[in-house]
Design a protein around this motif. Structure first.
Motif, PDB file in Angstrom:
ATOM      1  N   SER A  42       0.662  -1.302  -0.428  1.00 19.37           N
ATOM      2  CA  SER A  42      -0.304  -0.374   0.135  1.00 19.37           C
ATOM      3  C   SER A  42       0.701   1.057   0.177  1.00 19.37           C
ATOM      4  CB  SER A  42      -1.170  -0.063   1.120  1.00 19.37           C
ATOM      5  OG  SER A  42      -1.378  -0.597   0.820  1.00 19.37           O
ATOM      6  N   SER A  43       2.568   0.985   0.550  1.00 24.48           N
ATOM      7  CA  SER A  43       2.983   2.478   0.267  1.00 24.48           C
ATOM      8  C   SER A  43       3.797   2.742  -0.540  1.00 24.48           C
ATOM      9  CB  SER A  43       3.918   2.525   1.982  1.00 24.48           C
ATOM     10  OG  SER A  43       3.510   1.939   2.890  1.00 24.48           O
ATOM     11  N   LEU A  46       0.592   4.008  -2.325  1.00 25.51           N
ATOM     12  CA  LEU A  46       0.460   4.857  -2.427  1.00 25.51           C
ATOM     13  C   LEU A  46       1.378   6.153  -3.207  1.00 25.51           C
ATOM     14  CD1 LEU A  46      -1.078   7.320  -0.543  1.00 25.51           C
ATOM     15  CD2 LEU A  46       0.640   7.042   1.253  1.00 25.51           C
ATOM     16  N   LYS A  50       0.669   9.006  -5.766  1.00 27.99           N
ATOM     17  CA  LYS A  50       0.755  10.795  -5.512  1.00 27.99           C
ATOM     18  C   LYS A  50       2.216  11.090  -6.470  1.00 27.99           C
ATOM     19  CE  LYS A  50       1.773  12.231  -1.648  1.00 27.99           C
ATOM     20  NZ  LYS A  50       2.014  11.366  -0.104  1.00 27.99           N
ATOM     21  N   LEU A 265      -6.222   9.117  -2.663  1.00 27.21           N
ATOM     22  CA  LEU A 265      -4.757   8.970  -2.334  1.00 27.21           C
ATOM     23  C   LEU A 265      -5.230   8.926   0.053  1.00 27.21           C
ATOM     24  CD1 LEU A 265      -2.951  12.095  -3.963  1.00 27.21           C
ATOM     25  CD2 LEU A 265      -2.104   9.689  -3.184  1.00 27.21           C
ATOM     26  N   LEU A 268      -6.187   5.831   0.381  1.00 31.45           N
ATOM     27  CA  LEU A 268      -4.335   4.573   1.040  1.00 31.45           C
ATOM     28  C   LEU A 268      -3.901   5.206   2.029  1.00 31.45           C
ATOM     29  CD1 LEU A 268      -3.047   4.512  -3.095  1.00 31.45           C
ATOM     30  CD2 LEU A 268      -3.944   2.439  -1.067  1.00 31.45           C
ATOM     31  N   SER A 269      -3.917   6.626   1.943  1.00 22.02           N
ATOM     32  CA  SER A 269      -3.162   6.631   3.490  1.00 22.02           C
ATOM     33  C   SER A 269      -3.979   6.248   5.082  1.00 22.02           C
ATOM     34  CB  SER A 269      -2.835   8.713   3.516  1.00 22.02           C
ATOM     35  OG  SER A 269      -2.343   9.094   4.372  1.00 22.02           O
ATOM     36  N   THR A 272      -2.857   2.434   5.169  1.00 22.17           N
ATOM     37  CA  THR A 272      -1.361   1.905   5.597  1.00 22.17           C
ATOM     38  C   THR A 272      -1.793   2.373   6.462  1.00 22.17           C
ATOM     39  OG1 THR A 272      -0.532   4.335   4.309  1.00 22.17           O
ATOM     40  CG2 THR A 272      -0.814   2.429   3.223  1.00 22.17           C
TER      41      THR A 272
END
Length: 404
Positions: A42-43, A46, A50, A265, A268-269, A272
């Motif tokens: 996921s990071s 992300l 981005k 974003l 996902l943030s 995570t």
């Protein structure tokens, strides 16, 4: 809670605490590892989303050409990860050269009559949940029946479609959406949802009477990707022969979605952070449980080893005493008197429960049962998991009992 539920809970508890919690610790460690692996994925997604440019369809040509450093007429250019916002349109409208073509190459929902480029139909048979007059079977059977039963049938039809610029009333640029190999969820819209009852029969009455499941209705549902819907495409865009094409990325959680780039974003943030902290918490708990299980099993192993050593020493002393008695013959009258007392005329209630020859002399610890002679006690304690022959409780040792 029913008896079946209690038995299932007891089995689950025994399995969870097997090996002083070792099984539970290993299961939690696996969950923590999975959480950390999903956190890494996921990071990475992300960061990629981005860094990807957020563009309209009309801006794709300049971005791809700037990235590739080539002109319009090149056969192939480099691929660029983009986040493009556009409106769904049939590809046949552009292949014919007229964007105002009247619904060429589109699909139509049989339930609602609405048109789209993807039509997914789902049919499911709904069963009753009442067990009936004689439905005494346990809950586990019902659970397994729901798992094994065919939930329904799904059919999907699609035609080639493109994304066009939402800002232009007569767009000239478009990007072709390539769904080949994509396993991402599509932003479909439910346009038809109907439950049709099934007429009962005499056989249905027998099924209900004896607690068997019987169908009561059929659920018919249709979802479409309608023409004119505004969606966001996240994927790799390339240009071949002057045509833009958007493909999905397996390492990204989105392909076609109703969310904007900022909403993706944020989603996902948050995901995570949840994965990171859940991995830390579950990993810490698993380390604690595994440490406790290792310490407990180490102590048990040491106790077992000490008990085995004491048994070997006691056995060696008994063998030495037996050899000494054999060598001295009748020179030790005291041992002869003890042996005669142990194997003399003994009442049935005082005989050893194992050999039925000698008098009961030793009591087990911790149960306290005085049921064995001294020799049979040693044979019991030599087992890997010594247990009392009466109550079958694990024993830690024995003690000699003397009459006063």
């Amino acid at each position: 809670m029913s008896a079946a539920d209690q038995a299932t809970a007891a089995i689950a508890a025994q399995l969870a605490f097997f090996g002083d919690g070792a099984f539970l610790g290993i299961a939690l460690a696996y969950v923590a590892i999975r959480s950390f692996s999903k956190f890494v994925a996921s990071s990475s997604a992300l960061r990629k989303i981005k860094d990807a440019p957020s563009v309209q369809v009309s801006d794709l040509r300049s971005i791809i050409n700037d990235e590739a450093g080539t002109g319009y007429g090149e056969e192939s250019v480099s691929e660029v990860l983009v986040v493009v916002r556009g409106m769904v349109e049939s590809r046949s409208a552009f292949k014919g050269g007229s964007w105002k073509s009247l619904w060429n190459g589109v699909l139509q929902s049989r339930g609602s009559g609405e048109r789209g480029v993807i039509v997914q139909r789902f049919q499911q048979c709904i069963y009753n949940e009442w067990r009936g007059l004689f439905g005494w079977y346990p809950d586990l059977r019902a659970v397994l029946a729901n798992i094994w039963r065919d939930k329904g049938s799904t059919s999907i039809r699609m035609v080639p479609f493109v994304l066009v610029d939402c800002r232009q009333q007569q767009p000239s640029d478009y990007v072709v959406v390539n769904l080949e190999g994509s396993k991402h969820l599509l932003p479909l819209t439910t346009v038809y949802h109907h439950i049709q009852p099934i007429q009962a029969s005499p056989y249905t009455f027998l099924q209900a009477l004896f607690g068997y499941d019987y169908p009561v209705g059929v659920l018919d549902e249709e979802k479409i990707l309608p023409i004119g819907k505004e969606v966001t495409g996240v994927g790799v865009c390339s240009t071949k022969n002057g045509v833009h094409e958007l493909k999905s990325c397996d390492d990204l959680p989105f392909f076609l979605t109703e969310l904007t780039k900022d909403q993706m974003l944020i989603d996902l943030s948050f995901k995570t952070k949840i994965l990171l902290w859940s991995g830390i918490v579950v990993g810490s708990v698993s380390i604690g449980i595994l440490g406790y299980a290792v310490a407990r099993n180490w102590v048990k192993w040491k106790q077992w080893w000490e008990r085995r050593r004491e048994q070997r020493q006691m056995r060696a002393r008994l063998d030495a005493d037996a050899d000494a008695d054999a060598n001295h013959g009748s020179s030790n009258p005291e041992s002869e008197d003890v042996e005669e007392e142990e194997m003399g005329d003994i009442p049935d209630g005082q005989l050893c429960v194992i050999c039925l020859m000698r008098r009961r002399r030793c009591a087990f610890i911790p149960c306290g049962h005085l049921v064995c002679c001294q020799r049979c006690v040693f044979s019991v304690e030599r087992d890997l998991a010594p247990k009392c022959p009466v109550c079958r409780q694990a024993i830690r040792g024995s003690v000699r009992v003397y009459d006063t």
